[in-house]
Design an enzyme around this catalytic site. Structure first.
Site: not given
Ligand code: GLC
Length: 554
Positions: A201, A243
């Site tokens: 993330d 990401e």
């Protein structure tokens, strides 16, 4: 063997445990429920499941605010259930990827509690503090409008702490070697429990320098190599999918020139331009985005996606392009988010038009990379715009016509199941679609089967073929003496295209249709002439199926 890089040519299915299937009837999806649905997932033919965060969390950002990295949220089950699940997935040949959310913790994490309470605690320096409110405190918000600042005063610590995201998500001081060691420990823990890797993330923020005195944050790319090396030493075929919504000229910093950093990255550049192509029937910017993101190390791969659990971010498009996409797919204020994105699911964005939905998926499955599918999209599920912000596209999976779509026996589902309108569970559900050979679900299954038979897409290099019309994208992939060719018509009217496959040998003469019977033989001028329906698409093997028999990759 290069072929051991399984993620280069895979299909990923992502889901949230809490909204997938509730087995114990408490209204919240759980690992037991997910396990009962593994055969359904297996039937789709996917190679890996990516689980959104399922660790203990106050749940104020869909689980992206973790309060204990070494746990399973009790509402979803136990660590024992988790291991049962990874084992059951493995038995079916499905790998498991999990989210790794280490840019920040929840403010209810014991580390943060300790850090606030005691300035002498070692955890104090695990976070980022400032005695005075930094001058740039109102800059760099990820959720503008909802989030007022990136520095918030903590009454217990009597200092300000830094948070790139919401104020309940204090940033970890990732430059601290102890924090770095803890991140490795977290990876080591889950890898030991059977996962094959991580969707990491917010990577640019994880590796960024942070602090009140930092005016120009710098990415510490070396950290990416440390993560990868650690993981690879522990389990050789594990991977990290980053990401990182960054500009194409920094992509190689994330992959590493020698392919020694991130294994995979989501291709946000292509994602945004793809929606522009769908909105404007103009593929030029999409082609540009594909060319710009062409460079990647041989062991690196792109994750290709349409929609995810966040808003469709259009921030990289020009003002004019963005306007067109908004006008086509999210014209109302309630469809939009943070002035830069659309918060809807794919099917309603495309007006439920099956031809356009198929076009979008056919494209996703044939773009250079590994396709990442989101739960419910295989049914063409809709959204619930009465829910706040990004919640609207996170409603529970619709399994059947039973109450709450068969998601739960409880009368209080964790999120409301969509129960009215054309996307309500009585119309859109897995049970119906399983029985209907022409359903979206069966179409997705067929397209995944076919995607696996064209490994050229995952392994090969692509070339954009001139087809004489900007509304049509023509792509050829070559790998180990085999070639496949794909046509996509983004226009709402039929288009005839003439093109050369461009290999320059006898294979050019024959295109075998892989999804139907519309094979094509070259005309005497050496060109193929194909009439595509409105939003039509074709998958061809170049040179005929005989070439498949000579494949050297099996
Ligand atoms: C990522 C996630 C998003 C989350 C944020 C903070 O962008 O995709 O859902 O809110 O990180 O963790």
């Amino acid at each position: 063997m290069i072929k051991d890089l399984w993620y280069k040519n895979a299909v990923v299915y992502c889901l949230s445990v809490g909204t997938y299937m509730d087995a114990n009837g408490d209204g919240v999806g759980d690992f037991s429920g997910l396990m009962r649905r593994l055969d359904y997932i297996n039937g789709l033919g996917v190679s890996a499941i990516w689980l959104m965060p399922f660790q203990a969390s106050p749940g104020r950002d869909n689980g992206y605010d973790i309060s204990d990295y070494y746990s399973v949220n009790p509402a979803y089950g136990t660590l024992g259930d988790f291991v049962e699940f990874t084992h059951a997935a493995k038995q079916r040949g499905i790998r498991v990827l999990i989210d790794l959310v280490v840019n920040h913790t929840s403010n209810e994490h014991a580390w943060f509690k300790e850090a606030r309470r005691d300035p002498k605690s070692k955890y104090r320096d695990w976070y980022v503090w400032s005695k005075k409110k930094p001058a740039n405190a109102d800059k760099g918000m990820v959720f503008p409008g909802v989030q007022k600042s990136t520095w918030t005063h903590d009454p217990v610590a009597k200092e300000y702490y830094f948070h790139r995201f919401y104020d309940f998500q204090p940033d970890l001081n990732t430059s601290n070697p102890e924090v770095q060691a803890e991140i490795l420990r977290i990876m080591g823990f889950w890898i030991q429990l059977g996962v094959s890797g991580f969707r990491m993330d917010a990577v640019p923020f994880v590796i960024s320098t942070k602090g009140a005195e930092v005016n120009k944050p710098r990415e510490q790319y070396g950290m990416l190599r440390d993560f990868r090396e650690f993981l690879q030493w522990r389990v050789g075929d594990s991977m990290i999918l980053a990401e990182a919504n960054v500009l194409p000229n920094t992509d190689m910093q994330y992959f590493g020139d020698d392919g020694d950093r991130m294994h995979m990255m989501f291709n946000f550049q292509v994602n945004q331009n793809l929606f522009y192509a769908l909105a404007a029937a103009d593929t030029k910017p999409l082609v540009k985005a594909m060319e710009k993101t062409k460079p990647r190390p041989p062991s690196g791969q792109w994750g290709m996606f349409l929609r995810n659990h966040d808003e469709l971010d259009l921030g990289r498009l020009t003002e004019k392009q963005r306007k067109k996409v908004f006008a086509a797919f999210g014209p109302n204020k309630e469809d939009q988010l943070y002035d830069r994105g659309i918060r809807r699911r794919l099917a309603p964005m495309l007006g439920g038009d099956r031809r356009r939905i198929e076009l979008a998926y056919s494209l996703m499955f044939t773009l250079p990379g590994t396709p990442v599918l989101r739960y419910g999209d295989e049914l063409g599920m809709g959204d619930d715009l009465s829910l706040p912000e990004r919640e609207c596209c996170r409603t529970p999976m619709q399994w059947s016509t039973e109450p709450h779509g068969g998601f739960t026996k409880s009368d209080k589902p964790v999120m409301p199941v969509i129960d009215r309108g054309p996307y309500g569970y009585e119309h859109v559900n897995a049970a119906f679609q399983r029985r209907d050979p022409n359903s979206m679900l069966n179409w997705i299954e067929r397209i995944i089967r076919m995607r696996k038979e064209v490994p050229e897409v995952g392994w090969g290099d692509f070339e954009v073929i001139k087809a004489g019309n900007d509304a049509v994208l023509a792509l050829r992939y070559d790998w180990r003496n085999n070639s496949v060719l794909f046509l996509h018509n983004f226009a709402g009217e039929p288009i005839e295209v003439e093109f050369k496959t461009g290999l320059g040998d006898e294979r050019d003469d024959k295109l075998v249709d892989l999804l139907g019977d519309a094979h094509s033989n070259a005309q005497t001028n050496g060109k193929h002439c194909v009439c595509l329906e409105a939003y039509g698409y074709r998958w061809y093997r170049v040179g005929g199926l005989d070439y498949l028999l000579n494949r050297s990759d099996v």
